[in-house]
Enzyme design. Sequence first.
Site, PDB file in Angstrom:
ATOM      1  N   LYS A  45      41.297   7.460  -9.766  1.00 24.24           N
ATOM      2  CA  LYS A  45      39.964   8.042  -9.569  1.00 24.24           C
ATOM      3  C   LYS A  45      38.857   7.188 -10.164  1.00 24.24           C
ATOM      4  O   LYS A  45      37.700   7.554 -10.127  1.00 24.24           O
ATOM      5  CB  LYS A  45      39.899   9.438 -10.201  1.00 24.24           C
ATOM      6  CG  LYS A  45      40.845  10.464  -9.617  1.00 24.24           C
ATOM      7  CD  LYS A  45      40.482  11.812 -10.234  1.00 24.24           C
ATOM      8  CE  LYS A  45      41.507  12.833 -10.042  1.00 24.24           C
ATOM      9  NZ  LYS A  45      41.157  14.080 -10.770  1.00 24.24           N
ATOM     10  N   LYS A  47      38.014   6.900 -13.086  1.00 24.57           N
ATOM     11  CA  LYS A  47      37.287   7.715 -14.081  1.00 24.57           C
ATOM     12  C   LYS A  47      37.825   7.376 -15.469  1.00 24.57           C
ATOM     13  O   LYS A  47      39.035   7.376 -15.686  1.00 24.57           O
ATOM     14  CB  LYS A  47      37.543   9.207 -13.848  1.00 24.57           C
ATOM     15  CG  LYS A  47      36.789   9.867 -12.704  1.00 24.57           C
ATOM     16  CD  LYS A  47      37.079  11.386 -12.714  1.00 24.57           C
ATOM     17  CE  LYS A  47      36.328  12.132 -11.633  1.00 24.57           C
ATOM     18  NZ  LYS A  47      36.611  13.599 -11.677  1.00 24.57           N
TER      19      LYS A  47
HETATM   20  N1  C2G Z   1      33.831  21.979  -9.689  1.00 25.15           N
HETATM   21  C1  C2G Z   1      32.974  23.025  -9.312  1.00 25.15           C
HETATM   22  N2  C2G Z   1      31.654  22.928  -9.578  1.00 25.15           N
HETATM   23  C2  C2G Z   1      31.156  21.831 -10.226  1.00 25.15           C
HETATM   24  C3  C2G Z   1      32.018  20.787 -10.622  1.00 25.15           C
HETATM   25  C4  C2G Z   1      33.374  20.888 -10.339  1.00 25.15           C
HETATM   26  O1  C2G Z   1      33.419  24.023  -8.724  1.00 25.15           O
HETATM   27  N3  C2G Z   1      29.821  21.780 -10.480  1.00 25.15           N
HETATM   28  C5  C2G Z   1      35.258  22.112  -9.372  1.00 25.15           C
HETATM   29  C6  C2G Z   1      35.778  20.986  -8.465  1.00 25.15           C
HETATM   30  O2  C2G Z   1      35.514  21.285  -7.100  1.00 25.15           O
HETATM   31  C7  C2G Z   1      37.274  21.004  -8.781  1.00 25.15           C
HETATM   32  C8  C2G Z   1      37.301  21.421 -10.262  1.00 25.15           C
HETATM   33  O3  C2G Z   1      36.013  22.007 -10.559  1.00 25.15           O
HETATM   34  O4  C2G Z   1      37.934  21.995  -8.002  1.00 25.15           O
HETATM   35  C9  C2G Z   1      37.544  20.242 -11.190  1.00 25.15           C
HETATM   36  O5  C2G Z   1      36.556  19.266 -10.928  1.00 25.15           O
HETATM   37  P1  C2G Z   1      36.883  17.742 -11.308  1.00 25.15           P
HETATM   38  O6  C2G Z   1      37.365  17.676 -12.704  1.00 25.15           O
HETATM   39  O7  C2G Z   1      35.734  16.896 -10.865  1.00 25.15           O
HETATM   40  O8  C2G Z   1      38.147  17.482 -10.357  1.00 25.15           O
HETATM   41  P2  C2G Z   1      38.370  16.260  -9.344  1.00 25.15           P
HETATM   42  O9  C2G Z   1      38.015  14.984 -10.008  1.00 25.15           O
HETATM   43  O10 C2G Z   1      37.717  16.655  -8.086  1.00 25.15           O
HETATM   44  O11 C2G Z   1      39.976  16.251  -9.224  1.00 25.15           O
HETATM   45  O12 C2G Z   1      44.124  16.212  -6.916  1.00 25.15           O
HETATM   46  C10 C2G Z   1      42.814  16.759  -6.961  1.00 25.15           C
HETATM   47  C11 C2G Z   1      41.979  16.092  -8.031  1.00 25.15           C
HETATM   48  O13 C2G Z   1      42.664  16.031  -9.270  1.00 25.15           O
HETATM   49  C12 C2G Z   1      40.657  16.843  -8.189  1.00 25.15           C
END
Ligand code: C2G
Length: 133
Positions: A45, A47
């Site tokens: 990712k 990150k």
């Molecule tokens: N999320 C949300 N609202 C936000 C930020 C995030 O609803 N303002 C949700 C994202 O849609 C996700 C969850 O919180 O469902 C976790 O977000 P992230 O940590 O950014 O996850 P991500 O990097 O999208 O990883 O295999 C799937 C990946 O691991 C998802």
Amino acid sequence: MERVITYGTYDLLHYGHIHLLRRARALGDYLVVALSTDEFNKVEKNKICYFSYEQRKLLLESIRYVDLVVPETCWEQKITDIKKYEITTFTMGDDWVGKFDFLQEHGCKVEYLPRTPEISSTQIKHDFGENNN
Ligand code: C2G
């Protein structure tokens, strides 16, 4: 028993994540969070997390909506996970809409939940950085 799973990095945990986890848990009786490891975040990712996997795991395990936190080490583990944890519903924020519909072929419901639009870890880092120069 309806068992739900969701995946994510959850770094710089914020209220948007909490809204997601609350709604995810409300889809069933038990919520598993597959938490991206530091390695998976870095390699897959691009990150670099502020908090380590263990710190992010501790934070998630402290949330009333979360029943179990397990590591996410690769994109491909979802099919195995839904069998391993006897999952009936897979859910993610709708920034992922459509990406995981294939899990329905493995007997699992798939739900995409609306994101909380105004907050993100990137926004927090940006705002915090600005106020500290
Ligand atoms: N999320 C949300 N609202 C936000 C930020 C995030 O609803 N303002 C949700 C994202 O849609 C996700 C969850 O919180 O469902 C976790 O977000 P992230 O940590 O950014 O996850 P991500 O990097 O999208 O990883 O295999 C799937 C990946 O691991 C998802």
